[in-house]
Design an enzyme around this catalytic site. Structure first.
Site, PDB file in Angstrom:
ATOM      1  CG  HIS A   1      -1.819   0.940   1.092  1.00 37.25           C
ATOM      2  ND1 HIS A   1      -1.808   2.229   1.607  1.00 37.25           N
ATOM      3  CD2 HIS A   1      -3.134   1.011   1.220  1.00 37.25           C
ATOM      4  CE1 HIS A   1      -3.262   3.066   1.594  1.00 37.25           C
ATOM      5  NE2 HIS A   1      -3.447   2.776   0.776  1.00 37.25           N
TER       6      HIS A   1
ATOM      7  CD  GLU B   1      -5.065   1.690  -2.860  1.00 36.44           C
ATOM      8  OE1 GLU B   1      -6.534   2.198  -2.603  1.00 36.44           O
ATOM      9  OE2 GLU B   1      -4.548   1.753  -2.125  1.00 36.44           O
TER      10      GLU B   1
HETATM   11  P1  PGA Z   1      -9.449   6.781   0.447  1.00 35.65           P
HETATM   12  O1  PGA Z   1      -7.962   5.476   0.514  1.00 35.65           O
HETATM   13  O2  PGA Z   1     -10.613   5.626  -0.024  1.00 35.65           O
HETATM   14  O3  PGA Z   1      -9.266   7.107   1.880  1.00 35.65           O
HETATM   15  O4  PGA Z   1      -8.765   7.301  -0.398  1.00 35.65           O
HETATM   16  C1  PGA Z   1      -7.890   4.380   0.079  1.00 35.65           C
HETATM   17  C2  PGA Z   1      -6.741   3.645  -0.151  1.00 35.65           C
HETATM   18  O5  PGA Z   1      -5.435   4.188   0.510  1.00 35.65           O
HETATM   19  O6  PGA Z   1      -7.007   2.635   0.359  1.00 35.65           O
END
Ligand code: PGA
Length: 230
Positions: A86, A150
């Site tokens: 992540h 992401e």
């Molecule tokens: P968010 O985070 O939905 O708060 O933007 C997503 C993530 O970091 O997995």
């Protein structure tokens, strides 16, 4: 599928609420990834309508490594998924470490969710630069089950990618990897309407909104509705 990433947030009260609420979560795979201590809570309470995931894992097997949580322990706590790489962690983890984590997680039969994403400055360099950055972040495909795209600039900012860009990136990643591709970044009760309509997305990784159960419910229902109408 919907994966909820609580990050370093949540408490026992939220865990209890999730257990109650989850009786309504049917016909859609939901994975809850709470902080480590709450995995223990869920493991000792029946959770039929959702699966458990970890937000990270150690690259090591059991041993004298203070502070580490190993994949064997995760398995013992009924964890089925693990998020690896992540962006909150990539600041202090390199690709080698991420690869070791993917490998050890697969050895312990965990479904691995590899997070990848570009910064705003790479995005500004255009699609080619974005794709080449993303490919560099995926170099252990054989041990990766799901890729979570992401974009860094979309996480926690309220911004989401343009439909065409997202569709293009999902398509390219699918062609490149042949894996399930999910999207994460600022998913909420509003943005899910647009995002769930994007072709070929296999699911969503939800951060902040997953801590608000009424909002998570709206997201799940909109997603289910759009999926069943297709
Ligand atoms: P968010 O985070 O939905 O708060 O933007 C997503 C993530 O970091 O997995």
């Amino acid at each position: 599928m919907i994966i909820a990433n609580w990050k370093a947030q949540g408490n026992i009260k939220l865990c209890k609420e999730v257990l109650e609420k989850s009786s309504q979560w049917e016909n859609i795979p939901i994975v809850i990834c709470p902080p480590y201590p709450y995995l223990g809570y869920f493991a000792t309470n029946s959770h039929q309508n959702f699966l458990l995931g970890s937000q990270d894992c150690s690259a090591k097997t059991d041993g004298p490594y203070t502070g580490e949580v190993t994949c064997r322990m995760l398995q013992e706590l009924d964890c089925k998924y693990v998020i690896i790489g992540h962006s909150d962690r990539r600041c202090f983890e390199n690709n080698d470490l991420i690869n070791m984590k993917l490998q050890i997680a697969k050895k312990h039969c965990l479904e691995t969710v590899l997070c990848i994403g570009e910064s705003i400055s790479i995005k500004q360099d255009g699609r080619k630069a974005v794709m080449s950055h993303l490919y560099k972040q995926i170099n252990n495909l054989e041990n990766c089950d799901i890729i979570a795209y992401e974009p860094l600039w979309a996480i926690g900012t309220g911004l989401i990618p343009d439909n065409n860009d997202l569709q293009f990136i999902i398509h390219e990643l699918q062609n490149y990897s042949n894996k399930k591709i999910i999207y994460g970044g600022s998913i909420n009760a509003n943005s899910i309407r647009e995002l769930a309509n994007i072709k070929n997305i296999d699911g969503f990784l939800i951060g902040n909104a997953s801590l608000h159960l009424s909002e998570l419910d709206v997201i799940i229902n909109i997603y289910k509705g759009i999926r069943s109408s297709k």
